[in-house]
Design a protein around this motif. Structure first.
Motif, PDB file in Angstrom:
ATOM      1  N   LEU A  31     -56.214  -4.545  27.722  1.00  0.00           N
ATOM      2  CA  LEU A  31     -57.139  -3.630  27.184  1.00  0.00           C
ATOM      3  C   LEU A  31     -57.597  -3.248  26.115  1.00  0.00           C
ATOM      4  CD1 LEU A  31     -56.542  -1.344  30.435  1.00  0.00           C
ATOM      5  CD2 LEU A  31     -58.331  -2.679  30.360  1.00  0.00           C
ATOM      6  N   ARG A  32     -58.701  -2.886  25.648  1.00  0.00           N
ATOM      7  CA  ARG A  32     -59.232  -2.510  24.380  1.00  0.00           C
ATOM      8  C   ARG A  32     -59.591  -1.267  24.790  1.00  0.00           C
ATOM      9  NH1 ARG A  32     -61.302  -6.279  20.461  1.00  0.00           N
ATOM     10  NH2 ARG A  32     -62.619  -4.472  19.794  1.00  0.00           N
ATOM     11  N   ILE A  33     -58.536  -0.290  23.961  1.00  0.00           N
ATOM     12  CA  ILE A  33     -58.999   1.303  24.111  1.00  0.00           C
ATOM     13  C   ILE A  33     -59.077   1.779  22.692  1.00  0.00           C
ATOM     14  CG2 ILE A  33     -57.711   3.352  24.586  1.00  0.00           C
ATOM     15  CD1 ILE A  33     -55.750   1.684  26.575  1.00  0.00           C
ATOM     16  N   ALA A  34     -60.220   2.689  22.639  1.00  0.00           N
ATOM     17  CA  ALA A  34     -60.764   3.343  21.516  1.00  0.00           C
ATOM     18  C   ALA A  34     -60.147   5.025  21.710  1.00  0.00           C
ATOM     19  CB  ALA A  34     -62.116   3.233  21.208  1.00  0.00           C
ATOM     20  N   PHE A  35     -59.628   5.453  20.837  1.00  0.00           N
ATOM     21  CA  PHE A  35     -59.287   6.709  20.726  1.00  0.00           C
ATOM     22  C   PHE A  35     -60.243   7.507  19.982  1.00  0.00           C
ATOM     23  CE2 PHE A  35     -57.425  10.714  18.509  1.00  0.00           C
ATOM     24  CZ  PHE A  35     -57.048  11.188  19.679  1.00  0.00           C
ATOM     25  N   LEU A  36     -60.946   8.648  20.503  1.00  0.00           N
ATOM     26  CA  LEU A  36     -62.155   9.585  19.725  1.00  0.00           C
ATOM     27  C   LEU A  36     -61.313  10.923  19.793  1.00  0.00           C
ATOM     28  CD1 LEU A  36     -65.344   8.410  21.692  1.00  0.00           C
ATOM     29  CD2 LEU A  36     -63.919   7.166  19.748  1.00  0.00           C
TER      30      LEU A  36
ATOM     31  N   LEU B 248     -60.052   6.910  25.035  1.00  0.00           N
ATOM     32  CA  LEU B 248     -59.127   7.927  25.154  1.00  0.00           C
ATOM     33  C   LEU B 248     -59.102   9.043  24.546  1.00  0.00           C
ATOM     34  CD1 LEU B 248     -55.936   8.478  25.911  1.00  0.00           C
ATOM     35  CD2 LEU B 248     -55.121   7.245  23.849  1.00  0.00           C
ATOM     36  N   VAL B 249     -58.789  10.385  24.804  1.00  0.00           N
ATOM     37  CA  VAL B 249     -59.433  11.417  24.063  1.00  0.00           C
ATOM     38  C   VAL B 249     -58.162  12.580  24.403  1.00  0.00           C
ATOM     39  CG1 VAL B 249     -61.806  10.991  24.122  1.00  0.00           C
ATOM     40  CG2 VAL B 249     -60.790  12.126  26.160  1.00  0.00           C
ATOM     41  N   MET B 250     -58.196  13.567  23.725  1.00  0.00           N
ATOM     42  CA  MET B 250     -57.608  14.773  23.875  1.00  0.00           C
ATOM     43  C   MET B 250     -58.199  15.640  24.775  1.00  0.00           C
ATOM     44  SD  MET B 250     -55.791  15.957  20.336  1.00  0.00           S
ATOM     45  CE  MET B 250     -54.990  14.579  19.312  1.00  0.00           C
TER      46      MET B 250
ATOM     47  N   PRO C 185     -68.233  -0.884  27.619  1.00  0.00           N
ATOM     48  CA  PRO C 185     -68.015  -1.279  29.073  1.00  0.00           C
ATOM     49  C   PRO C 185     -67.044   0.134  29.394  1.00  0.00           C
ATOM     50  CG  PRO C 185     -67.086  -2.964  27.356  1.00  0.00           C
ATOM     51  CD  PRO C 185     -67.811  -1.842  26.699  1.00  0.00           C
ATOM     52  N   ALA C 186     -66.406   0.984  28.649  1.00  0.00           N
ATOM     53  CA  ALA C 186     -65.712   2.114  29.138  1.00  0.00           C
ATOM     54  C   ALA C 186     -66.739   3.310  29.504  1.00  0.00           C
ATOM     55  CB  ALA C 186     -65.089   3.039  27.968  1.00  0.00           C
ATOM     56  N   GLY C 187     -68.035   3.402  28.955  1.00  0.00           N
ATOM     57  CA  GLY C 187     -68.818   4.379  29.155  1.00  0.00           C
ATOM     58  C   GLY C 187     -69.554   3.861  30.458  1.00  0.00           C
ATOM     59  N   GLN C 188     -69.980   2.602  30.583  1.00  0.00           N
ATOM     60  CA  GLN C 188     -70.695   2.120  31.791  1.00  0.00           C
ATOM     61  C   GLN C 188     -69.753   2.302  33.124  1.00  0.00           C
ATOM     62  OE1 GLN C 188     -71.217  -1.935  30.560  1.00  0.00           O
ATOM     63  NE2 GLN C 188     -72.884  -1.215  28.948  1.00  0.00           N
ATOM     64  N   ASN C 189     -68.501   2.234  32.750  1.00  0.00           N
ATOM     65  CA  ASN C 189     -67.544   2.387  34.097  1.00  0.00           C
ATOM     66  C   ASN C 189     -66.778   3.648  34.129  1.00  0.00           C
ATOM     67  OD1 ASN C 189     -67.654  -0.397  35.282  1.00  0.00           O
ATOM     68  ND2 ASN C 189     -67.343  -0.854  33.154  1.00  0.00           N
ATOM     69  N   ARG C 190     -67.209   4.539  33.137  1.00  0.00           N
ATOM     70  CA  ARG C 190     -66.479   6.142  33.161  1.00  0.00           C
ATOM     71  C   ARG C 190     -65.180   5.831  32.958  1.00  0.00           C
ATOM     72  NH1 ARG C 190     -69.821  10.277  34.528  1.00  0.00           N
ATOM     73  NH2 ARG C 190     -68.338  11.532  35.312  1.00  0.00           N
ATOM     74  N   ARG C 191     -64.773   4.897  32.204  1.00  0.00           N
ATOM     75  CA  ARG C 191     -63.187   4.914  32.135  1.00  0.00           C
ATOM     76  C   ARG C 191     -62.796   5.964  30.820  1.00  0.00           C
ATOM     77  NH1 ARG C 191     -59.445   3.568  33.747  1.00  0.00           N
ATOM     78  NH2 ARG C 191     -58.634   1.577  33.406  1.00  0.00           N
ATOM     79  N   VAL C 192     -62.752   6.897  31.238  1.00  0.00           N
ATOM     80  CA  VAL C 192     -62.128   7.675  30.057  1.00  0.00           C
ATOM     81  C   VAL C 192     -60.745   8.548  30.422  1.00  0.00           C
ATOM     82  CG1 VAL C 192     -62.770   9.922  28.756  1.00  0.00           C
ATOM     83  CG2 VAL C 192     -64.519   8.404  29.690  1.00  0.00           C
ATOM     84  N   VAL C 193     -59.891   8.517  29.889  1.00  0.00           N
ATOM     85  CA  VAL C 193     -58.427   8.990  29.873  1.00  0.00           C
ATOM     86  C   VAL C 193     -58.301   9.989  28.825  1.00  0.00           C
ATOM     87  CG1 VAL C 193     -55.984   8.360  30.073  1.00  0.00           C
ATOM     88  CG2 VAL C 193     -57.550   6.768  30.810  1.00  0.00           C
TER      89      VAL C 193
ATOM     90  N   LEU D   7     -49.155   7.829  29.995  1.00  0.00           N
ATOM     91  CA  LEU D   7     -50.578   7.240  29.496  1.00  0.00           C
ATOM     92  C   LEU D   7     -50.523   5.745  30.259  1.00  0.00           C
ATOM     93  CD1 LEU D   7     -52.766   7.379  27.454  1.00  0.00           C
ATOM     94  CD2 LEU D   7     -51.418   6.054  25.706  1.00  0.00           C
ATOM     95  N   ALA D   8     -49.598   5.184  30.244  1.00  0.00           N
ATOM     96  CA  ALA D   8     -49.684   3.955  30.889  1.00  0.00           C
ATOM     97  C   ALA D   8     -49.957   4.126  32.329  1.00  0.00           C
ATOM     98  CB  ALA D   8     -48.315   3.028  30.953  1.00  0.00           C
TER      99      ALA D   8
END
Length: 341
Positions: free
Chosen positions: A217-222, A278-280, A303-311, A332-333
């Motif tokens: 997966l491609r994960i962006a930390f904001l 990925l966010v705090m 893709p994360a926003g479209q699928n609400r894939r927020v951790v 996290l995993a």
């Protein structure tokens, strides 16, 4: 981002310009990468929010002379009243995990362990140390790093006769064992330090083995602080990249060339094309939750926003790099790869 540099950078970055733009080529859709496409938001949680000491109040073999991270030779003669402080809460976590929690006399705002909840806070103004608050606690030794200050307060403590030992402030997986050994040596409990190193390294190795095979997966930390107008994306060396790699994923910020933390732009986020954001936890709250995050320019076009894939993960765990890092990686995993069908 390290220490006071983190605070200075966050304080100096104004509300970024989030401009709309066309997405760059991603090469794959979210469904090609993420089998749990319908998962939606998730929170990474530890089953136990406290630490498990490796020993029960081990005796300190003192005096000991150590070289502080600032090059100063420091002799510690008394570890009966310990003040462990830094920006991340990791030093206190290590001290408690060594079995020395009963000797800790105060805490920083990042130390959120249940066992430390009753302790007075010595950083009343965010992450700046209060010399007066510390002196009232009469510590015999202060363990800190360059992530916290100001330096004038640490110098004041040394002039008052308190042993102040600094460890380096590198927040990476390899640095954890080095920090444990430095802290344990300064407090006169090197054998407990080796026990803790063995446990932490074993937990991290075990957690990393849980990473699934197949296309990562491609994960962006904001980094989000909506109330302060601070919005950043992590890249190489931010610390978040190590946690992302540890669960077998790709750090999307690093992939588009970001180094440490950089102001978030919709163009950069769209080009990063994360499958998961990925966010705090407090950062997510500061933008009014998942709905508020997805409403930010550019987020809904990923893709994360479209699928609400927020951790989201607790602020005191995600970039802590302390004694609970192994369980944090496992949590996290679990949040990222959980089965949703």
């Amino acid at each position: 981002m390290r220490g006071r540099r983190l605070v200075a950078t966050l304080g100096g970055i104004a509300l970024l310009a989030l401009t709309a733009c066309a997405p760059g080529p991603t090469g794959a859709t979210a469904s090609d990468v993420d089998p749990a496409i319908g998962c939606g938001p998730a929170t990474a949680r530890l089953p136990d929010q406290d630490v498990a000491p490796v020993d029960d109040n081990p005796p300190s073999h003192l005096p000991v002379t150590v070289t502080s991270a600032d090059g100063t030779d420091v002799t510690v003669t008394d570890a009966s009243r310990i003040l462990p402080v830094n920006l991340y809460g990791s030093i206190a976590e290590i001290v408690f995990s060594l079995g020395l929690g009963d000797r800790v006399v105060g805490r920083d705002t990042s130390t959120t362990l249940a066992a430390a909840a009753h302790l007075p806070v010595v950083t009343p103004a965010g992450h700046d140390l209060s010399g007066e608050a510390i002196l009232r606690l009469d510590p015999t030794v202060v363990i800190a790093d360059n992530s916290i200050g100001p330096p004038e307060v640490l110098n004041q403590l040394r002039r008052s006769g308190i042993a102040v030992v600094l460890v380096d402030d590198e927040q990476t997986l390899p640095a954890i064992s080095r920090h444990i050994r430095a802290i344990a040596t300064a407090l006169g409990v090197p054998q407990s330090g080796e026990k803790l190193v063995a446990r932490v390294e074993g937990e991290i190795a075990g957690a990393r083995r849980q990473a699934p095979s197949g296309r990562p997966l491609r994960i962006a930390f904001l980094y989000l602080r909506g109330t302060a107008g601070v919005f950043l994306m992590g890249g190489k060396g931010a610390g978040s990249d190590e946690m992302i790699r540890a669960i077998g994923a790709v750090d999307a910020g690093t992939e588009i060339g970001l180094v440490k933390f950089r102001p978030l732009t919709s163009e950069g986020l769209i080009n990063a094309a994360p499958d998961v954001i990925l966010v705090m936890t407090h950062g997510l709250e500061s933008v009014k939750g998942v709905d508020g995050l997805i409403a930010m320019p550019g987020v809904g076009q990923t893709p994360a926003g479209q699928n609400r894939r927020v951790v989201d993960m607790d602020d005191g765990l995600l970039l802590n790099f302390g004694a609970r890092t192994g369980p944090a990686i496992a949590a996290l995993a679990e949040a990222v790869y959980r089965s949703c069908r």
